[in-house]
Scaffold this active site. Structure first.
Site, mmCIF file in Angstrom:
data_model
loop_
_atom_site.group_PDB
_atom_site.id
_atom_site.type_symbol
_atom_site.label_atom_id
_atom_site.label_comp_id
_atom_site.label_asym_id
_atom_site.label_seq_id
_atom_site.Cartn_x
_atom_site.Cartn_y
_atom_site.Cartn_z
ATOM 1 N N ASP A 10 24.806 -6.539 -29.728
ATOM 2 C CA ASP A 10 24.018 -5.885 -28.684
ATOM 3 C C ASP A 10 24.434 -6.443 -27.329
ATOM 4 O OD1 ASP A 10 20.923 -4.408 -28.814
ATOM 5 O OD2 ASP A 10 21.630 -5.235 -26.911
ATOM 6 N N ILE B 187 29.764 -2.213 -26.867
ATOM 7 C CA ILE B 187 30.484 -1.314 -27.788
ATOM 8 C C ILE B 187 31.631 -0.580 -27.079
ATOM 9 C CG2 ILE B 187 28.597 -0.988 -29.453
ATOM 10 C CD1 ILE B 187 28.143 1.823 -28.135
ATOM 11 N N ALA C 247 23.259 1.524 -30.843
ATOM 12 C CA ALA C 247 23.439 1.163 -29.425
ATOM 13 C C ALA C 247 23.540 2.415 -28.580
ATOM 14 C CB ALA C 247 24.707 0.321 -29.268
ATOM 15 N N THR D 38 28.215 4.726 -22.484
ATOM 16 C CA THR D 38 27.742 4.033 -23.689
ATOM 17 C C THR D 38 27.685 4.972 -24.889
ATOM 18 O OG1 THR D 38 26.408 2.554 -22.344
ATOM 19 C CG2 THR D 38 25.804 2.727 -24.670
ATOM 20 N N THR E 275 19.662 12.001 -32.636
ATOM 21 C CA THR E 275 18.310 12.401 -32.248
ATOM 22 C C THR E 275 18.118 13.908 -32.396
ATOM 23 O OG1 THR E 275 16.914 12.698 -30.286
ATOM 24 C CG2 THR E 275 19.230 12.355 -29.877
ATOM 25 N N ASP E 276 16.866 14.316 -32.593
ATOM 26 C CA ASP E 276 16.586 15.759 -32.657
ATOM 27 C C ASP E 276 16.815 16.428 -31.300
ATOM 28 O OD1 ASP E 276 14.395 14.688 -31.295
ATOM 29 O OD2 ASP E 276 12.873 15.692 -32.511
ATOM 30 N N GLU E 277 16.934 15.611 -30.231
ATOM 31 C CA GLU E 277 17.097 16.209 -28.896
ATOM 32 C C GLU E 277 18.425 16.950 -28.752
ATOM 33 O OE1 GLU E 277 15.595 13.906 -25.576
ATOM 34 O OE2 GLU E 277 14.332 12.733 -26.921
ATOM 35 N N TYR F 152 21.145 12.808 -21.372
ATOM 36 C CA TYR F 152 20.953 11.973 -22.572
ATOM 37 C C TYR F 152 21.298 12.767 -23.824
ATOM 38 C CZ TYR F 152 18.460 9.979 -26.569
ATOM 39 O OH TYR F 152 18.134 9.515 -27.829
ATOM 40 N N SER F 153 20.655 13.934 -23.988
ATOM 41 C CA SER F 153 20.894 14.678 -25.235
ATOM 42 C C SER F 153 22.331 15.195 -25.303
ATOM 43 C CB SER F 153 19.877 15.813 -25.406
ATOM 44 O OG SER F 153 19.848 16.671 -24.302
ATOM 45 N N LYS G 109 24.427 12.343 -26.549
ATOM 46 C CA LYS G 109 24.225 12.115 -27.983
ATOM 47 C C LYS G 109 24.921 13.210 -28.798
ATOM 48 C CE LYS G 109 22.042 9.326 -29.746
ATOM 49 N NZ LYS G 109 22.398 7.942 -30.196
ATOM 50 N N LEU H 83 6.688 6.956 -23.772
ATOM 51 C CA LEU H 83 5.308 7.440 -23.622
ATOM 52 C C LEU H 83 4.241 6.520 -24.230
ATOM 53 C CD1 LEU H 83 3.464 9.887 -22.676
ATOM 54 C CD2 LEU H 83 3.540 10.589 -25.057
ATOM 55 N N ASN I 220 1.476 15.923 -25.517
ATOM 56 C CA ASN I 220 1.418 14.608 -24.856
ATOM 57 C C ASN I 220 -0.020 14.251 -24.495
ATOM 58 O OD1 ASN I 220 4.177 14.417 -25.076
ATOM 59 N ND2 ASN I 220 4.572 15.226 -23.026
ATOM 60 N N ASP J 221 6.323 17.222 -12.873
ATOM 61 C CA ASP J 221 6.993 17.316 -14.174
ATOM 62 C C ASP J 221 8.390 16.692 -14.134
ATOM 63 O OD1 ASP J 221 7.132 17.961 -16.815
ATOM 64 O OD2 ASP J 221 6.956 20.129 -16.538
#
Ligand code: NAD
Ligand code: TYD
Length: 343
Positions: free
Chosen positions: A33, A60, A82, A100, A125-127, A153-154, A157, A193, A252, A275
């Protein structure tokens, strides 16, 4: 077996290290890490003297360092946790997510290929599937749902997932991918969250709910995620993707109200704020494949899991107070200062 766990000082990685040391005392775990803001060795203080566990600090993305580590350790299995993992941060600085999450994954894949690793597992991830409409409760993400990302981010990934599959097809690397829904549980960094709301509510501070709080997430206790990854490592088929989720959809606002009621705090703490940009509406996993093929079943419902999690945060105040008293205080001001002032 010698298992490389990358990102093992983060939320899910540290839970996975704990879980594996207990579930498989015959295995050796090496935790690699970089200890970014999200990495915390205090999460692993109780296992640092375990003879089956060792920690290596490193990046990494650092190819020569990674190749040397693989040459020395000859891992049987690699599990890659990671990542840069927080959507709000990717809106401020997308570049580190590409570095990363995409480039780091590629370095690990090259090392896994070069040193003949028996299984490379990518924690995704599901995202990567994008989002589902709020009004279509009949729709769920399956493994064949097209990748359709919303955030840097998604997208990063999804890019990593595509590389993992390309290394399988082109080079025959034995790989698996898991795509899990939102996790919660012990050791989660209080930018996400549930721990953010929990720690702020305990201090009687305003709880910043984005938009109208109508967005839906599908919550899974981190322990159930760890069990699922272990099953995939033991019984999953090479080249396959497995979705992980327990049908625990909540808005949420429902999540925040549950926390307030458990802590006996007033709903007047809720503050609706501007938002998130590109905010995904709803995530919901269809876990039929992992249930049928690998016999996975979650142990926690949202109600039992959130109770366990709240109890953990109450019993482990020094763990999160230490974080809140560090650089986090300036993070909250920079991420939320304007948002809170706008309302
Ligand atoms: P986290 O942010 O808590 O931990 C990430 C860890 O990776 C940290 O310890 C950090 O120090 C380390 N790291 C970051 N950059 C690194 C680098 N260049 N080299 C080595 N280590 C580095 O994240 P998390 O919530 O534990 O998520 C772990 C994985 O699970 C991620 O890949 C994420 O995409 C995925 N995931 C998370 C969730 C969730 O709800 N948290 C859900 C599904 C999938
Ligand atoms: P988060 O924990 O960041 O996970 P993700 O964006 O990966 O799903 O956020 C979960 C949901 O909670 C998401 O819809 C955004 C919302 N949210 C808030 O309303 N306020 C907050 O302060 C945070 C961090 C998230």
């Amino acid at each position: 077996m010698k298992i490389l766990v990358t990102g093992g000082a983060g939320f899910i990685g540290s839970n996975f290290v704990h879980y594996m040391l207990e579930a498989h005392p015959e295995d050796r775990i090496v935790n690699l890490d970089l200890l970014t803001y999200a990495g915390n060795l205090e999460s692993l203080a109780d296992v640092e003297d375990n003879p089956n566990y060792s920690f290596v600090k490193g990046d990494i993305c650092d190819r020569s360092f990674i190749m040397d580590l693989f040459e020395k350790e000859r891992f049987d299995i690699v599990v890659n946790f990671a990542a840069e993992s927080h959507v709000d941060r990717c809106i401020v600085d997308p570049g580190i997510f590409v570095r990363t999450n995409v480039m780091g994954t590629q370095v690990l894949l090259d090392a896994a290929k070069e040193y003949g690793v028996g299984r490379y597992h990518q924690v995704s991830t599901d995202e990567v599937y994008g989002d589902l409409p709020l009004e279509r409760k009949d729709l769920f993400f399956t493994e064949s749902t097209p990748l359709h990302t919303s955030s840097p981010y998604s997208a990063s990934k999804a890019g990593a997932d595509l590389l993992v599959m390309a290394y399988h097809r082109t080079f025959g690397l034995p790989v698996t991918i898991s795509r899990c829904s939102n996790n919660y549980g012990p050791y989660q960094f209080p930018e996400k969250l549930i721990p953010l709301m929990l720690t702020r509510a305990l201090a009687d501070e305003k709880l910043p709910v984005y938009g109208k709080g109508e967005n839906v997430r599908d919550w899974l206790h981190v322990k159930d995620h760890c069990v699922a990854i272990d099953l995939i490592l033991c019984k999953g088929r090479d080249g396959e993707v497995y979705n992980i989720g327990g049908h625990n959809e909540r808005t949420n606002l429902e999540v925040v109200r549950t926390i307030l009621s458990a802590l006996d705090k007033p709903e007047s703490l809720i503050s609706f704020v501007t938002d998130r940009k590109g905010h995904d509406l709803r995530y919901a996993i269809d876990p039929a494949k992992i249930e049928a093929e690998l016999g996975w079943k979650p142990q926690y419902t949202f109600d039992t899991g959130i109770r366990q999690t709240i109890a953990w945060y109450l019993e482990n105040r020094p763990w999160w107070e230490h974080i809140l008293n560090g650089e986090y205080s300036s993070y909250f001001e920079s991420m939320y200062g304007e948002r809170m002032a706008e309302k």
